[in-house]
Write an enzyme that holds these catalytic residues in place. Structure first.
Site, mmCIF file in Angstrom:
data_model
loop_
_atom_site.group_PDB
_atom_site.id
_atom_site.type_symbol
_atom_site.label_atom_id
_atom_site.label_comp_id
_atom_site.label_asym_id
_atom_site.label_seq_id
_atom_site.Cartn_x
_atom_site.Cartn_y
_atom_site.Cartn_z
ATOM 1 N N ARG A 120 0.771 -1.157 0.080
ATOM 2 C CA ARG A 120 0.191 -0.068 -0.002
ATOM 3 C C ARG A 120 0.806 1.356 -0.028
ATOM 4 O O ARG A 120 2.172 1.421 0.599
ATOM 5 C CB ARG A 120 -0.719 0.206 1.227
ATOM 6 C CG ARG A 120 -1.821 1.049 1.217
ATOM 7 C CD ARG A 120 -2.810 1.070 0.140
ATOM 8 N NE ARG A 120 -3.995 1.944 0.417
ATOM 9 C CZ ARG A 120 -4.882 2.083 -0.375
ATOM 10 N NH1 ARG A 120 -4.776 1.932 -1.740
ATOM 11 N NH2 ARG A 120 -5.984 2.820 -0.053
ATOM 12 N N THR A 404 -9.160 -0.414 -10.383
ATOM 13 C CA THR A 404 -8.199 -1.556 -9.593
ATOM 14 C C THR A 404 -8.268 -2.717 -10.491
ATOM 15 O O THR A 404 -9.120 -3.009 -11.328
ATOM 16 C CB THR A 404 -8.703 -1.696 -8.202
ATOM 17 O OG1 THR A 404 -8.819 -0.482 -7.666
ATOM 18 C CG2 THR A 404 -7.907 -2.706 -7.353
#
Length: 588
Positions: A120, A404
């Site tokens: 992340r 995504t």
């Protein structure tokens, strides 16, 4: 009386899908939680694949082929993941890339260990709670935030893949970028989905960088079927292949990233030191018993804990005795989602910066208590609960668009990668460096730093913090601790709903992986029920409305579920979401 699973699937196929069978009521024909659901009839246009040696399921055939090429050369699932990501960043740049981040769940066939890798993005050290506040002290518009340099976090996907490949790779890192380099140099055929994004109305697609890349010499934008070249991307992957992941975090590429983020209004606080300091995380995956299985997801700041909570809550219902044409079953899913999101939105954030009550959210007594809110009709929007260890935090107002992708890889040795990866919105921030788009991941933070009482949210901005993510790739183990299934999806905050639907379809209703990912989407959060009305059909939609589930069309990005499950004899069955361009293909 419950019919055998094969018969249930035959009825579903004969009816032409859920819409055609929507008038049938009562508990439906499905076996509960079977290791070997039916492998017979499939819906029309099935993208299922079968192969005992290995498999790649990704959102683009070119990426799937790149992964298979690495597996044929003796590469591991993690090796193939590097190749798949490198190609996806080129051919599906609206969804993921070198400038983004990701979460990976990895199953090691030798040890049976399941590891969660956290790639992340992080906020620059100089980021403050006022990151997305205007001069008037109020949050700026979402579009203004996305297009600014402040939207970009330090990219994490490349560093994460490098760490995982160092630990689990079987061939050289420099062999993993050949497909991406060739396609970038020689050109690749623009897919219909990419063409729709290139010619769409997203603000990021209108930036100077995007316009320069996607406009031909004649002034028109590229269309489906035309060949697009990206020599800058080819140069970038050559550098990565030769120098390793550090090529992105130090040197010319890092300097170009920082310079790009300091352009225009609301420049970033990103520095070269921020890039050089980035470290991916890895730890044992977050696993919990479910039925006779074990379900494993990433740790926070992923929202995988919330998916586990929803699965565990549904164990307190009779959903496994129902099926995909039963309005009560879909109402139960919707109510579980509403509870899941109420708790997720309140408590999940970066555990390095805030307290996330993971154990409390998954405590059996708490799960049972929250499951009481799941009925056969929709009640009022649930409030957040009070699990053990819950901190006192403010409400959340985060906006999560869905840009995504997800892929699953099983290698010949039985190692498995389930990876969700993103640049956040369509084309990320719309800013490009080295032939790839930079993410706008920091807009996953709560724009308002505190509520009216001055209480910060769990997902408030802070320097060095990872924003909360809905990405929740899943790996399922059987009762002996062996790999059984993997699944995941893109879709912004709806990822949790999409993954939940697929898990219910496969393990509660006995569907094939392909049929499970093709089930209609229903996203229930607060007072809103958005979903695919056309896929549900008028009868089932009306039945849901009669139960208070007022489904309305929504979620522009929609799901992109991809999954693999092991069938008897070690046969692998894959499924690719028909809403996108993915393909499941076995290793020959």
């Amino acid at each position: 009386m419950r019919l055998p699973v094969l018969a249930a699937l035959a009825v579903l196929t004969a009816c032409g899908g859920i819409a055609g069978c929507a008038t049938q009521a009562g508990p439906q024909a499905a076996q509960p939680a079977a290791v070997a659901p039916a492998t017979g009839p499939k819906t029309a246009g099935s993208a299922a694949a079968y192969n005992p040696r290995g498999m790649v399921v990704s959102a683009n055939p070119l990426a799937t082929e790149a992964g298979l090429r690495v597996l044929r050369e003796g590469g591991s699932a993690v090796d193939a993941a590097v190749a798949v990501q490198a190609v996806l960043g080129l051919v599906e740049p609206q969804s993921s890339g070198l400038g983004g981040g990701s979460f990976m769940v990895f199953y090691d066939a030798k040890t049976g260990k399941v590891t969660a890798y956290d790639g992340r993005e992080t906020a620059p050290a100089g980021a403050t709670p006022a990151l997305f506040l205007g001069e008037d002290g109020k949050p700026v518009s979402f579009v203004a935030a996305v297009l600014s340099g402040r939207s970009t976090g330090v990219p994490g996907a490349v560093a994460m893949l490098a760490q995982a490949q160092k630990e689990h790779g079987a061939i050289g890192w420099d062999r993993l970028f050949l497909d991406a380099e060739k396609l970038a140099d020689q050109g690749f055929v623009v897919s219909p989905r990419l063409a729709s994004m290139i010619n769409g109305r997203s603000p990021q697609g209108q930036t100077a960088d995007a316009a320069a890349y996607f406009t031909k010499p004649d002034g028109r934008r590229y269309q489906a079927g035309e060949t697009l070249k990206n020599p800058a991307y080819a140069a970038t992957v050559r550098r990565l292949a030769a120098e390793g992941a550090s090529a992105l975090y130090e040197g010319p590429l890092a300097e170009a990233i920082v310079a790009k983020l300091h352009e225009g209004e609301r420049p970033s606080a990103m520095t070269l030191a921020d890039l050089a300091a980035y470290k991916p995380r890895s730890a044992d995956a977050l696993c919990r018993p479910w039925k006779v299985y074990s379900v494993c997801v990433p740790n926070p700041s992923s929202s995988g804990v919330s998916l586990l909570q929803a699965l565990l809550m549904l164990e307190h219902t009779d959903i496994a005795k129902r099926g995909p044409r039963d309005p009560i079953a879909w109402t139960q899913i919707a109510e579980a989602e509403r509870v899941m999101y109420a708790d997720r939105d309140r408590y999940v954030g970066d555990p390095a910066k805030v307290t996330v009550p993971v154990e409390g959210l998954l405590e059996p007594a708490y799960v049972k208590q929250r499951a009481k809110l799941i009925g056969e009709t929709a009640g009022p929007a649930p409030s957040f609960g009070l699990p053990k260890g819950a901190p006192k935090v403010g409400p959340d107002t985060t906006i999560e668009p869905g840009g995504t992708t997800h892929f699953v890889i099983v290698d010949a040795a039985g190692n498995v990668v389930s990876m969700t990866t993103t640049v956040e919105s369509i084309f990320g921030s719309g800013r490009m460096v080295g032939g790839f788009f930079l993410n706008n991941q920091l807009t996953d933070f709560n724009f308002a730093p505190t509520d009216k009482d001055g209480l910060p949210g769990a997902n408030a901005v802070a320097g060095g913090k990872r924003p909360r993510s809905s990405m929740s790739p899943v790996v399922v183990l059987d009762g002996k601790g062996k790999f059984l299934a993997a699944v995941g999806s893109p879709g912004g905050s709806a990822i949790l709903s999409y993954n939940l639907k697929a898990m219910v379809g496969v393990f509660d209703w006995g569907l094939s992986m392909q049929d499970a990912v093709a089930l209609p989407n229903l996203v229930a959060r607060g007072d809103t029920f958005s979903g695919e009305v056309n896929r549900f059909g008028p009868e089932l939609t009306a039945a849901l409305q009669a139960r208070g589930v007022m489904v309305k069309e929504g979620q522009n990005e929609n799901s992109g579920l991809h999954g693999v499950i092991v069938r008897p004899g070690g046969k692998l069955e894959g499924g690719a979401d028909p809403r996108r361009e993915g393909v499941a293909k076995g290793l020959e």
